[in-house]
Design a protein around this motif. Structure first.
Motif, PDB file in Angstrom:
ATOM      1  N   GLY A  87      60.594  37.089  90.397  1.00 30.92           N
ATOM      2  CA  GLY A  87      60.373  35.702  90.745  1.00 30.92           C
ATOM      3  C   GLY A  87      58.942  35.279  90.528  1.00 30.92           C
ATOM      4  O   GLY A  87      58.070  36.078  90.163  1.00 30.92           O
ATOM      5  N   PRO A  88      58.655  33.997  90.733  1.00 22.36           N
ATOM      6  CA  PRO A  88      57.269  33.501  90.566  1.00 22.36           C
ATOM      7  C   PRO A  88      56.276  34.204  91.486  1.00 22.36           C
ATOM      8  O   PRO A  88      55.107  34.366  91.131  1.00 22.36           O
ATOM      9  N   ASP A  89      56.746  34.623  92.668  1.00 24.42           N
ATOM     10  CA  ASP A  89      55.862  35.294  93.612  1.00 24.42           C
ATOM     11  C   ASP A  89      55.788  36.792  93.382  1.00 24.42           C
ATOM     12  O   ASP A  89      55.167  37.512  94.175  1.00 24.42           O
ATOM     13  N   GLY A  90      56.425  37.287  92.325  1.00 26.10           N
ATOM     14  CA  GLY A  90      56.407  38.713  92.047  1.00 26.10           C
ATOM     15  C   GLY A  90      57.477  39.499  92.762  1.00 26.10           C
ATOM     16  O   GLY A  90      57.547  40.718  92.593  1.00 26.10           O
ATOM     17  N   LYS A  91      58.313  38.843  93.535  1.00 27.30           N
ATOM     18  CA  LYS A  91      59.360  39.544  94.275  1.00 27.30           C
ATOM     19  C   LYS A  91      60.520  39.883  93.341  1.00 27.30           C
ATOM     20  O   LYS A  91      60.964  39.042  92.550  1.00 27.30           O
ATOM     21  N   GLN A  92      60.992  41.123  93.425  1.00 28.89           N
ATOM     22  CA  GLN A  92      62.101  41.581  92.602  1.00 28.89           C
ATOM     23  C   GLN A  92      63.429  41.301  93.290  1.00 28.89           C
ATOM     24  O   GLN A  92      63.606  41.621  94.468  1.00 28.89           O
ATOM     25  N   THR A  93      64.351  40.700  92.536  1.00 27.19           N
ATOM     26  CA  THR A  93      65.672  40.357  93.074  1.00 27.19           C
ATOM     27  C   THR A  93      66.736  41.053  92.242  1.00 27.19           C
ATOM     28  O   THR A  93      66.711  40.980  91.013  1.00 27.19           O
ATOM     29  N   SER A  94      67.665  41.699  92.905  1.00 26.95           N
ATOM     30  CA  SER A  94      68.741  42.390  92.201  1.00 26.95           C
ATOM     31  C   SER A  94      69.724  41.386  91.620  1.00 26.95           C
ATOM     32  O   SER A  94      70.053  40.374  92.258  1.00 26.95           O
ATOM     33  N   MET A  95      70.192  41.674  90.426  1.00 32.77           N
ATOM     34  CA  MET A  95      71.139  40.793  89.740  1.00 32.77           C
ATOM     35  C   MET A  95      72.508  41.421  89.562  1.00 32.77           C
ATOM     36  O   MET A  95      73.370  40.867  88.887  1.00 32.77           O
ATOM     37  N   TYR A  96      72.717  42.594  90.146  1.00 35.21           N
ATOM     38  CA  TYR A  96      73.979  43.293  89.927  1.00 35.21           C
ATOM     39  C   TYR A  96      75.172  42.492  90.451  1.00 35.21           C
ATOM     40  O   TYR A  96      76.236  42.471  89.833  1.00 35.21           O
ATOM     41  N   ASP A  97      75.009  41.856  91.600  1.00 33.41           N
ATOM     42  CA  ASP A  97      76.123  41.092  92.161  1.00 33.41           C
ATOM     43  C   ASP A  97      76.378  39.809  91.389  1.00 33.41           C
ATOM     44  O   ASP A  97      77.408  39.147  91.603  1.00 33.41           O
ATOM     45  N   LYS A  98      75.468  39.441  90.460  1.00 38.10           N
ATOM     46  CA  LYS A  98      75.620  38.205  89.710  1.00 38.10           C
ATOM     47  C   LYS A  98      76.095  38.443  88.280  1.00 38.10           C
ATOM     48  O   LYS A  98      76.729  37.564  87.688  1.00 38.10           O
ATOM     49  N   GLU A 107      86.131  29.996  87.861  1.00 38.34           N
ATOM     50  CA  GLU A 107      85.304  29.459  86.791  1.00 38.34           C
ATOM     51  C   GLU A 107      83.857  29.284  87.220  1.00 38.34           C
ATOM     52  O   GLU A 107      82.938  29.375  86.405  1.00 38.34           O
ATOM     53  N   GLU A 108      83.642  29.048  88.527  1.00 42.39           N
ATOM     54  CA  GLU A 108      82.278  28.846  88.999  1.00 42.39           C
ATOM     55  C   GLU A 108      81.413  30.080  88.773  1.00 42.39           C
ATOM     56  O   GLU A 108      80.190  29.978  88.586  1.00 42.39           O
ATOM     57  N   PHE A 109      82.034  31.260  88.757  1.00 45.06           N
ATOM     58  CA  PHE A 109      81.278  32.498  88.570  1.00 45.06           C
ATOM     59  C   PHE A 109      80.631  32.543  87.189  1.00 45.06           C
ATOM     60  O   PHE A 109      79.531  33.058  87.020  1.00 45.06           O
ATOM     61  N   PHE A 110      81.298  31.974  86.199  1.00 40.16           N
ATOM     62  CA  PHE A 110      80.794  32.028  84.829  1.00 40.16           C
ATOM     63  C   PHE A 110      79.877  30.855  84.497  1.00 40.16           C
ATOM     64  O   PHE A 110      79.168  30.896  83.491  1.00 40.16           O
ATOM     65  N   ASN A 111      79.893  29.823  85.288  1.00 40.52           N
ATOM     66  CA  ASN A 111      79.074  28.643  85.026  1.00 40.52           C
ATOM     67  C   ASN A 111      77.774  28.636  85.801  1.00 40.52           C
ATOM     68  O   ASN A 111      77.032  27.654  85.756  1.00 40.52           O
TER      69      ASN A 111
END
Length: 466
Positions: A87-98, A107-111
């Motif tokens: 992120g902009p503040d340098g914080k790492q965010t996991s993307m596995y659940d996304k 459909e919302e999951f893909f959009n």
């Protein structure tokens, strides 16, 4: 993996992470024993609580069998890239659940708006360190000028093109060569030092006297010669056509097929087996399997490539056509010969590959020859697309050959074709006999262009000389 000796054993340190890059083990033969060891511990009763009693330990060993194959992890693990976003503040965010779909989603999951995350399947093609022996700059004599470097090979992934000895001719070129390059003559004379090579040279000369235009596959089916020697012999006797109706073919020096209407029978036909539900069978149902498939693709680090023996000039001088022939299954006279089906099309037989380059004279079917000879004696103009043939002759040949192949597949695997298509058989048979187009949609094949990564080696033959 065990059934294929070339496969490497993969170990994933994060098995549930699809982005985890494995570490691979190589397969080695061994002569060891599998030993089963049991450790039994018997605790003694303590009479005095202040003194510690050592337990009694016993080992039992049993030989279960012999081990003939072992996998050793000798390489380094590949670089790992986690599905994280900074992120902009340098914080790492996991993307596995996304990015991972673990269950059926709406459909919302893909959009959703997500950061771009497309990591490569591997980062390094090698997992073992390699010593690179740097060499000092070569000290040249005074007056030496470095060769001109173009932008193509200044900095790039591929090496600079090597000088070749073959002569390439386009259809639009006015003149054709009458003799080989001096480098081609010197190279062949350097390796032609034994009677076997001289015999091969005379055989190829006779082939070009009988037929002035040949494909390399046709030559391989008529002469037994090592591929590395044939690569040097062909530029010595013929030039290579790049475009036009004789593209990817070798033409005898001094012969111009654009000036001889009888050269019509030597034109090339780029034929591909049609597949799809439109033709009654899917690609997986075709009897002719593809050489390569994206489903069977293996990463470079997961396959152990055999060490290839580099052919040197000394090996060529020793006569590759006879070396090792005593232990080979085939005699020396036919050791390197290909089957006739590699360049001849016959009725009732399937092509060996899904894409083939046939010369018109090698279509050994009477109905196909009638299509080719429709304008015999009345040829007036040689065009780049159709040569000396009538317009759309190649399309008519492909349609007829496709119907013949469909009938072969239908006779061998009738379950692929439903009974509801019986009414269409009469139309197909009529088109087969008359040579008319089966469908208006076939007009899109008028601009028939060779595809990248052809299954037939003739299309990429030029790479051997650049």
């Amino acid at each position: 993996i065990y059934a294929d000796p070339a496969k490497r054993l993969e170990l994933y340190f994060r098995p549930k992470d699809p982005y985890c890059h494995p570490v691979c083990a190589n397969r080695f033969p061994t002569s060891t024993m599998l030993l089963k060891v049991k450790r039994r511990t018997k605790k003694k009763k303590q009479l005095d609580t202040e003194e510690q009693v050592q337990p009694e330990v016993q080992f039992e060993m049993e030989i279960l069998g012999t081990v003939t194959t072992v996998y050793k992890f000798q390489g380094m693990s590949d670089f790992q890239y986690l599905a994280m976003h900074s992120g902009p503040d340098g914080k790492q965010t996991s993307m596995y659940d996304k990015v991972l779909m673990l269950k059926p989603e709406k459909e919302e999951f893909f959009n959703r708006e997500l950061p771009l995350y497309i990591p490569p399947p591997i980062f390094s093609r090698l997992d073992t360190p390699v010593d690179y022996f740097y060499r000092p700059d070569i000290q040249h004599r005074e007056g030496y000028n470095n060769p001109q470097v173009s932008g193509e090979n200044l900095i790039g992934l591929s090496r600079a093109r090597r000088p070749h000895n073959a002569i390439f001719v386009n259809f639009d070129d006015e003149e054709i060569p009458t003799k080989p390059l001096d480098a081609a003559v010197q190279t062949w004379k350097k390796v032609c030092t034994n009677p076997v090579d001289k015999k091969v040279e005379e055989e190829l000369r006779k082939l070009f006297e009988v037929r002035p235009v040949w494909s390399r596959n046709a030559v391989k089916a008529n002469i037994s010669v090592h591929p590395d020697k044939l690569k040097l012999l062909l530029p010595y006797l013929a030039y290579y056509m790049l475009t036009g109706p004789w593209r990817s073919l070798w033409v005898r020096f001094g012969y111009d097929p654009r000036k001889h209407p009888e050269a019509k029978i030597y034109q090339v036909l780029d034929f591909r087996i049609r597949c799809g539900m439109k033709y009654g069978y899917a690609p997986n149902d075709m009897p002719v399997k593809a050489k390569r498939s994206t489903y069977n693709y293996s990463l470079p680090i997961t396959v152990k490539k055999p060490v290839s023996h580099t052919v040197s000039v000394h090996d060529l001088k020793q006569g590759l056509g006879t070396s090792g022939a005593s232990g080979a299954k085939k005699p020396a006279s036919s050791r390197y010969k290909l089957k006739e089906s590699i360049y001849i099309f016959r009725e009732g037989a399937l092509p060996p590959y899904r894409q083939m380059f046939y010369q018109l004279c090698d279509l050994n079917v009477e109905s196909l020859q009638k299509i080719i000879r429709r304008n015999d004696g009345t040829e007036t103009e040689c065009t780049e697309r159709d040569g000396w043939c009538l317009p759309k002759t190649s399309d008519d040949l492909r349609d007829t050959m496709s119907l013949m192949i469909k009938q072969i597949i239908r006779s061998t695997r009738p379950a692929l074709f439903s009974s509801t298509t019986s009414s269409e058989d009469g139309k197909e048979q009529l088109a087969y006999e008359s040579g008319e187009d089966e469908d208006d949609e076939e007009e899109e094949e008028e601009d028939f262009k060779p595809s990248d990564g052809s299954e037939n080696e003739m299309e990429t033959e030029i790479l051997d000389y650049v």
